[in-house]
Design a protein around this motif. Structure first.
Motif, PDB file in Angstrom:
ATOM      1  N   UNK A 134      -0.400   7.200 -13.487  1.00 53.64           N
ATOM      2  CA  UNK A 134       1.034   6.889 -13.358  1.00 53.64           C
ATOM      3  C   UNK A 134       1.270   5.619 -12.551  1.00 53.64           C
ATOM      4  N   UNK A 135       2.307   4.893 -12.913  1.00 54.70           N
ATOM      5  CA  UNK A 135       2.772   3.775 -12.090  1.00 54.70           C
ATOM      6  C   UNK A 135       3.393   4.383 -10.838  1.00 54.70           C
ATOM      7  N   UNK A 136       2.888   4.001  -9.674  1.00 54.40           N
ATOM      8  CA  UNK A 136       3.385   4.564  -8.426  1.00 54.40           C
ATOM      9  C   UNK A 136       4.346   3.575  -7.777  1.00 54.40           C
ATOM     10  N   UNK A 137       5.544   4.047  -7.434  1.00 56.01           N
ATOM     11  CA  UNK A 137       6.542   3.269  -6.717  1.00 56.01           C
ATOM     12  C   UNK A 137       6.626   3.823  -5.299  1.00 56.01           C
ATOM     13  N   UNK A 138       6.399   2.953  -4.306  1.00 60.77           N
ATOM     14  CA  UNK A 138       6.396   3.426  -2.926  1.00 60.77           C
ATOM     15  C   UNK A 138       6.805   2.346  -1.957  1.00 60.77           C
ATOM     16  N   UNK A 139       6.744   2.675  -0.683  1.00 59.10           N
ATOM     17  CA  UNK A 139       7.172   1.785   0.394  1.00 59.10           C
ATOM     18  C   UNK A 139       6.023   1.585   1.368  1.00 59.10           C
ATOM     19  N   UNK A 140       5.942   0.371   1.951  1.00 63.47           N
ATOM     20  CA  UNK A 140       4.874   0.079   2.888  1.00 63.47           C
ATOM     21  C   UNK A 140       5.205  -1.152   3.706  1.00 63.47           C
ATOM     22  N   UNK A 141       4.221  -1.579   4.509  1.00 63.75           N
ATOM     23  CA  UNK A 141       4.399  -2.780   5.331  1.00 63.75           C
ATOM     24  C   UNK A 141       3.222  -3.716   5.119  1.00 63.75           C
ATOM     25  N   UNK A 142       3.280  -4.878   5.790  1.00 67.22           N
ATOM     26  CA  UNK A 142       2.235  -5.868   5.554  1.00 67.22           C
ATOM     27  C   UNK A 142       0.910  -5.512   6.208  1.00 67.22           C
ATOM     28  N   UNK A 143       0.902  -4.495   7.073  1.00 70.66           N
ATOM     29  CA  UNK A 143      -0.369  -4.031   7.622  1.00 70.66           C
ATOM     30  C   UNK A 143      -1.182  -3.321   6.543  1.00 70.66           C
ATOM     31  N   UNK A 144      -0.501  -2.564   5.712  1.00 66.85           N
ATOM     32  CA  UNK A 144      -1.172  -1.865   4.604  1.00 66.85           C
ATOM     33  C   UNK A 144      -1.284  -2.749   3.374  1.00 66.85           C
ATOM     34  N   UNK A 145      -0.246  -3.560   3.129  1.00 66.61           N
ATOM     35  CA  UNK A 145      -0.205  -4.448   1.964  1.00 66.61           C
ATOM     36  C   UNK A 145       0.042  -5.877   2.458  1.00 66.61           C
ATOM     37  N   UNK A 146      -1.024  -6.641   2.706  1.00 64.60           N
ATOM     38  CA  UNK A 146      -0.863  -7.988   3.269  1.00 64.60           C
ATOM     39  C   UNK A 146       0.043  -8.902   2.449  1.00 64.60           C
ATOM     40  N   UNK A 147       0.173  -8.657   1.166  1.00 64.53           N
ATOM     41  CA  UNK A 147       1.023  -9.484   0.327  1.00 64.53           C
ATOM     42  C   UNK A 147       2.500  -9.401   0.695  1.00 64.53           C
ATOM     43  N   UNK A 148       2.870  -8.430   1.513  1.00 64.79           N
ATOM     44  CA  UNK A 148       4.260  -8.285   1.942  1.00 64.79           C
ATOM     45  C   UNK A 148       4.591  -9.145   3.161  1.00 64.79           C
ATOM     46  N   UNK A 149       3.612  -9.883   3.664  1.00 63.05           N
ATOM     47  CA  UNK A 149       3.858 -10.705   4.840  1.00 63.05           C
ATOM     48  C   UNK A 149       4.926 -11.759   4.549  1.00 63.05           C
ATOM     49  N   UNK A 150       5.698 -12.108   5.572  1.00 58.99           N
ATOM     50  CA  UNK A 150       6.735 -13.117   5.405  1.00 58.99           C
ATOM     51  C   UNK A 150       7.972 -12.548   4.748  1.00 58.99           C
ATOM     52  N   UNK A 151       8.644 -13.368   3.929  1.00 55.70           N
ATOM     53  CA  UNK A 151       9.920 -12.940   3.337  1.00 55.70           C
ATOM     54  C   UNK A 151       9.772 -12.112   2.061  1.00 55.70           C
ATOM     55  N   UNK A 152       8.573 -11.676   1.734  1.00 60.90           N
ATOM     56  CA  UNK A 152       8.340 -10.933   0.488  1.00 60.90           C
ATOM     57  C   UNK A 152       8.914  -9.523   0.612  1.00 60.90           C
ATOM     58  N   UNK A 153       9.811  -9.148  -0.311  1.00 60.67           N
ATOM     59  CA  UNK A 153      10.450  -7.837  -0.250  1.00 60.67           C
ATOM     60  C   UNK A 153       9.726  -6.783  -1.080  1.00 60.67           C
ATOM     61  N   UNK A 178       8.939  -3.356   0.678  1.00 61.74           N
ATOM     62  CA  UNK A 178       8.803  -3.566   2.111  1.00 61.74           C
ATOM     63  C   UNK A 178       9.789  -2.690   2.892  1.00 61.74           C
ATOM     64  N   UNK A 179       9.247  -1.889   3.813  1.00 65.53           N
ATOM     65  CA  UNK A 179      10.106  -0.986   4.594  1.00 65.53           C
ATOM     66  C   UNK A 179      11.062  -1.766   5.500  1.00 65.53           C
ATOM     67  N   UNK A 180      10.722  -3.021   5.827  1.00 63.52           N
ATOM     68  CA  UNK A 180      11.615  -3.819   6.670  1.00 63.52           C
ATOM     69  C   UNK A 180      12.821  -4.338   5.881  1.00 63.52           C
ATOM     70  N   UNK A 181      12.635  -4.549   4.582  1.00 63.97           N
ATOM     71  CA  UNK A 181      13.739  -5.020   3.735  1.00 63.97           C
ATOM     72  C   UNK A 181      14.532  -3.852   3.152  1.00 63.97           C
TER      73      UNK A 181
END
Length: 245
Positions: A134-153, A178-181
């Motif tokens: 299945x395609x999984x839709x979830x939430x995370x931060x740049x510590x777990x997903x480095x690609x979310x660093x910066x303005x990436x939502x 991104x949980x911050x966005x």
């Protein structure tokens, strides 16, 4: 004895006829696979959308080897997706559902909600051994997903495999937001923008890449665009119109 033999034969015929009817008429993706195996052909789950060239910009994430034809999902099976609710802000579920419906309408691909999951999103191009489909839709931060660093939502992507006819198809994928966005306040105050980000990432999952045109939703930066542009719509229609696997 002859009477019992005839009765048994009739029962066998009726059983075979019933099984054949199930294979022919049952709408599930499993039965669609059985129909292809027995040579009954493949049928789309939903009608393919019209392809309209309106002068917009679109790009495919991947193309078939030696061709400009896009890699897409098999339109004769359902795209199964699941939501990992960890970190999901309040009021987000309806926005995800609407985003899925918008991509389904634009592509003619059928999506099946598999419910909640504890799997983490996977957005890489390679199918992981033992990984869920299945395609999984979830939430995370740049510590777990480095690609979310910066303005990436958000990040979205899919992985492909070779089909039986030598054509590549996406078979799994994921979206991480991104949980911050994606906060309770953002969902409450800017629901259209939040939904548009999910649509953007889902478009990555079904096979669209970024473009350099800011009037398209697939523009890499967030410019306030909330609707699919003409290139987005054409690209999504082409992705949803690939041949069945």
């Amino acid at each position: 004895m002859p009477r019992r033999h005839r009765s048994t034969s009739v029962s066998v015929v009726l059983t075979v006829a019933l099984l054949a009817a199930i294979v022919l008429l049952h709408p599930s993706s499993q039965m669609q696979g059985v129909r292809r195996l027995v040579g009954l052909g493949a049928e789309r789950v939903l009608t393919a959308p019209p392809i309209e060239s309106l002068g917009g910009a679109y790009a495919f994430s991947a193309t078939q080897p030696g061709s400009t034809a896009p890699v897409g999902w098999d339109p004769c099976t359902e795209v199964e997706y699941a939501v990992n609710p960890a970190g999901m802000p309040q009021g987000m579920r309806p926005l995800v559902e609407r985003a899925v419906d918008r991509i389904s309408a634009a592509t003619g691909l059928a999506f099946e909600d598999a419910g909640d999951t504890d799997r983490r999103p996977f957005t890489g191009p390679l199918v992981r051994l033992g990984g869920g489909r299945p395609v999984v839709i979830g939430w995370g931060d740049d510590a777990e997903f480095p690609g979310l660093a910066g303005p990436v939502a958000g990040l979205g992507g899919a992985a492909a495999e070779d089909g039986a006819q030598g054509r590549r198809y996406y078979v799994t994928g994921g979206i991480v937001l991104d949980v911050e966005a994606f906060t309770d306040a953002a969902v409450a105050q800017q629901p259209r923008m939040v939904e548009a980000i999910v649509v953007h990432e889902l478009a990555h999952v079904v096979g669209l890449d970024h473009v350099a045109e800011p009037m398209e939703l697939m523009y890499a930066d967030n410019t306030g665009q909330v609707e699919l542009g003409p290139g987005d719509r054409e690209g999504l229609a082409r992705l949803g119109s690939v041949p069945c696997g």
